[in-house]
Design a protein around this motif. Sequence first.
Motif, PDB file in Angstrom:
ATOM      1  N   CYS A  91       0.484  -1.536   0.261  1.00 57.22           N
ATOM      2  CA  CYS A  91      -0.260   0.380  -0.525  1.00 57.22           C
ATOM      3  C   CYS A  91       0.790   1.427   0.018  1.00 57.22           C
ATOM      4  N   PRO A  92       0.567   1.896  -1.070  1.00 57.07           N
ATOM      5  CA  PRO A  92       1.384   3.458  -0.703  1.00 57.07           C
ATOM      6  C   PRO A  92       1.398   4.563  -0.370  1.00 57.07           C
ATOM      7  N   TYR A  93      -0.236   4.497   0.533  1.00 57.77           N
ATOM      8  CA  TYR A  93      -0.310   5.175   1.136  1.00 57.77           C
ATOM      9  C   TYR A  93      -0.387   4.801   3.166  1.00 57.77           C
ATOM     10  N   PRO A  94      -0.711   5.914   3.677  1.00 60.32           N
ATOM     11  CA  PRO A  94       0.335   5.738   5.237  1.00 60.32           C
ATOM     12  C   PRO A  94      -1.168   4.488   5.716  1.00 60.32           C
ATOM     13  N   ALA A  95      -1.335   3.460   5.657  1.00 56.02           N
ATOM     14  CA  ALA A  95      -2.692   2.782   6.198  1.00 56.02           C
ATOM     15  C   ALA A  95      -2.833   2.812   7.292  1.00 56.02           C
ATOM     16  N   ALA A  96      -1.621   2.520   8.410  1.00 53.86           N
ATOM     17  CA  ALA A  96      -2.778   2.164  10.341  1.00 53.86           C
ATOM     18  C   ALA A  96      -2.275   4.044  10.683  1.00 53.86           C
ATOM     19  N   GLU A  97      -1.961   5.360  10.050  1.00 54.55           N
ATOM     20  CA  GLU A  97      -1.902   6.722  10.124  1.00 54.55           C
ATOM     21  C   GLU A  97      -3.419   6.857  10.124  1.00 54.55           C
ATOM     22  N   LEU A  98      -4.358   6.039   8.814  1.00 54.83           N
ATOM     23  CA  LEU A  98      -6.007   6.804   8.518  1.00 54.83           C
ATOM     24  C   LEU A  98      -6.472   5.859   8.996  1.00 54.83           C
ATOM     25  N   GLU A  99      -8.070   6.330   9.024  1.00 57.93           N
ATOM     26  CA  GLU A  99      -9.536   5.579   9.600  1.00 57.93           C
ATOM     27  C   GLU A  99      -9.471   4.208   8.073  1.00 57.93           C
ATOM     28  N   GLY A 100      -9.935   3.473   8.408  1.00 59.86           N
ATOM     29  CA  GLY A 100     -10.464   2.257   6.897  1.00 59.86           C
ATOM     30  C   GLY A 100     -11.272   2.400   5.910  1.00 59.86           C
ATOM     31  N   LYS A 101     -12.198   3.957   6.568  1.00 58.13           N
ATOM     32  CA  LYS A 101     -13.131   4.149   5.861  1.00 58.13           C
ATOM     33  C   LYS A 101     -12.433   5.196   4.956  1.00 58.13           C
ATOM     34  N   GLN A 102     -10.970   5.591   5.235  1.00 57.00           N
ATOM     35  CA  GLN A 102     -10.784   6.402   3.846  1.00 57.00           C
ATOM     36  C   GLN A 102      -9.868   6.136   2.819  1.00 57.00           C
ATOM     37  N   LEU A 103      -9.346   4.695   2.891  1.00 56.25           N
ATOM     38  CA  LEU A 103      -8.384   3.929   2.255  1.00 56.25           C
ATOM     39  C   LEU A 103      -9.532   2.805   1.925  1.00 56.25           C
ATOM     40  N   HIS A 104      -9.408   2.611   0.601  1.00 54.01           N
ATOM     41  CA  HIS A 104      -9.412   1.177  -0.060  1.00 54.01           C
ATOM     42  C   HIS A 104      -8.749   0.489  -1.114  1.00 54.01           C
ATOM     43  N   VAL A 105      -9.191  -0.414  -1.529  1.00 50.09           N
ATOM     44  CA  VAL A 105      -8.393  -1.241  -2.234  1.00 50.09           C
ATOM     45  C   VAL A 105      -9.722  -1.779  -3.586  1.00 50.09           C
ATOM     46  N   THR A 106      -9.361  -1.477  -4.477  1.00 49.63           N
ATOM     47  CA  THR A 106     -10.192  -2.062  -6.080  1.00 49.63           C
ATOM     48  C   THR A 106      -9.322  -3.563  -6.197  1.00 49.63           C
ATOM     49  N   TYR A 107     -10.072  -5.151  -6.319  1.00 51.61           N
ATOM     50  CA  TYR A 107      -9.352  -5.546  -6.940  1.00 51.61           C
ATOM     51  C   TYR A 107     -10.267  -6.227  -8.045  1.00 51.61           C
ATOM     52  N   TYR A 108      -9.303  -6.336  -9.461  1.00 52.18           N
ATOM     53  CA  TYR A 108      -9.569  -6.427 -10.873  1.00 52.18           C
ATOM     54  C   TYR A 108      -9.393  -8.169 -11.232  1.00 52.18           C
ATOM     55  N   ASP A 109      -9.945  -8.868 -12.059  1.00 51.48           N
ATOM     56  CA  ASP A 109     -10.039  -9.351 -11.895  1.00 51.48           C
ATOM     57  C   ASP A 109      -8.439  -9.938 -13.025  1.00 51.48           C
ATOM     58  N   ARG A 110      -7.533  -8.993 -13.959  1.00 51.56           N
ATOM     59  CA  ARG A 110      -6.470  -9.273 -14.634  1.00 51.56           C
ATOM     60  C   ARG A 110      -6.109  -7.236 -14.011  1.00 51.56           C
ATOM     61  N   PRO A 111      -4.787  -7.873 -14.701  1.00 47.85           N
ATOM     62  CA  PRO A 111      -3.903  -6.706 -14.176  1.00 47.85           C
ATOM     63  C   PRO A 111      -4.401  -5.313 -15.075  1.00 47.85           C
ATOM     64  N   VAL A 112      -4.460  -4.068 -14.677  1.00 47.21           N
ATOM     65  CA  VAL A 112      -4.625  -3.158 -14.889  1.00 47.21           C
ATOM     66  C   VAL A 112      -3.900  -1.844 -15.480  1.00 47.21           C
ATOM     67  N   GLU A 113      -3.195  -1.469 -17.029  1.00 44.53           N
ATOM     68  CA  GLU A 113      -2.314  -0.885 -16.898  1.00 44.53           C
ATOM     69  C   GLU A 113      -3.037   0.562 -16.967  1.00 44.53           C
ATOM     70  N   GLU A 114      -1.417   1.323 -16.122  1.00 43.05           N
ATOM     71  CA  GLU A 114      -2.397   2.929 -15.851  1.00 43.05           C
ATOM     72  C   GLU A 114      -2.802   3.639 -16.661  1.00 43.05           C
ATOM     73  N   GLU A 115      -2.464   3.268 -18.171  1.00 36.60           N
ATOM     74  CA  GLU A 115      -2.446   4.161 -19.510  1.00 36.60           C
ATOM     75  C   GLU A 115      -4.297   4.369 -19.681  1.00 36.60           C
ATOM     76  N   ARG A 116      -4.692   2.874 -18.952  1.00 36.79           N
ATOM     77  CA  ARG A 116      -6.230   3.125 -19.101  1.00 36.79           C
ATOM     78  C   ARG A 116      -6.793   4.427 -18.534  1.00 36.79           C
ATOM     79  N   PHE A 117      -6.048   4.542 -17.194  1.00 38.05           N
ATOM     80  CA  PHE A 117      -6.059   5.943 -16.082  1.00 38.05           C
ATOM     81  C   PHE A 117      -5.866   7.574 -16.815  1.00 38.05           C
ATOM     82  N   ALA A 118      -4.961   7.030 -18.103  1.00 41.54           N
ATOM     83  CA  ALA A 118      -4.807   8.783 -18.362  1.00 41.54           C
ATOM     84  C   ALA A 118      -5.097   9.975 -18.901  1.00 41.54           C
ATOM     85  N   SER A 119      -6.435   9.895 -19.260  1.00 41.05           N
ATOM     86  CA  SER A 119      -7.008  10.742 -19.233  1.00 41.05           C
ATOM     87  C   SER A 119      -8.034  11.810 -18.190  1.00 41.05           C
ATOM     88  N   LEU A 120      -7.633  11.067 -16.809  1.00 41.86           N
ATOM     89  CA  LEU A 120      -8.081  11.181 -16.230  1.00 41.86           C
ATOM     90  C   LEU A 120      -7.428  12.543 -15.597  1.00 41.86           C
TER      91      LEU A 120
END
Length: 182
Positions: A91-120
């Motif tokens: 996790c690239p965020y300080p999970a121990a310092e955050l509340e559980g509702k502030q940090l989430h993980v979306t699990y995907y069925d396959r690898p996701v490339e960063e290019e998919r989100f480049a337009s964001l």
Amino acid sequence: MTTTYAALLRGINVSGHKKVPMPELRTVLGELGHTRIATHLQSGNAVFQSDGEDEGALAAELERALHERFGFPVDCIVRGGDYLAAVADACPYPAAELEGKQLHVTYYDRPVEEERFASLDAQAFLPEAFRIGDRCLYLYAPEGLGRSKLAEALARPRLSKGLTATTRNWNTVAKLVEMTRV
């Protein structure tokens, strides 16, 4: 070899729709030959042991069984305990310092490339932020998922097209890691 897995079901028991009672989920997993079955919360988290080695095949088998039992499709992602622990450790965020509702993980069925989100335009959503991981996306949403404009943008069809994805807050991520270590 027996492996401990977590099954992550998508979109069940939300506002009275797609009801999958956890006792019945445990029964379905048992009927599929899995052992040491436990569930967490009502939102579709199950831990089990299996001799199966193909996560995709295990997920497809569970999806078929759930469709037969309940009469509607349920997307499932199955991941081994070692993978879940590695995702939590990376996790690239300080999970121990955050509340559980502030940090989430979306699990995907396959690898996701960063290019998919480049337009964001990630800068437009600050202080919210996301990072891509191994078949997952980490989301930091200081006000929680329900108020997150970034989460809404990430879920848009053009960004999520062709993917099966399901999101868990950090409390659930940590609990599943704990449950799969037994």
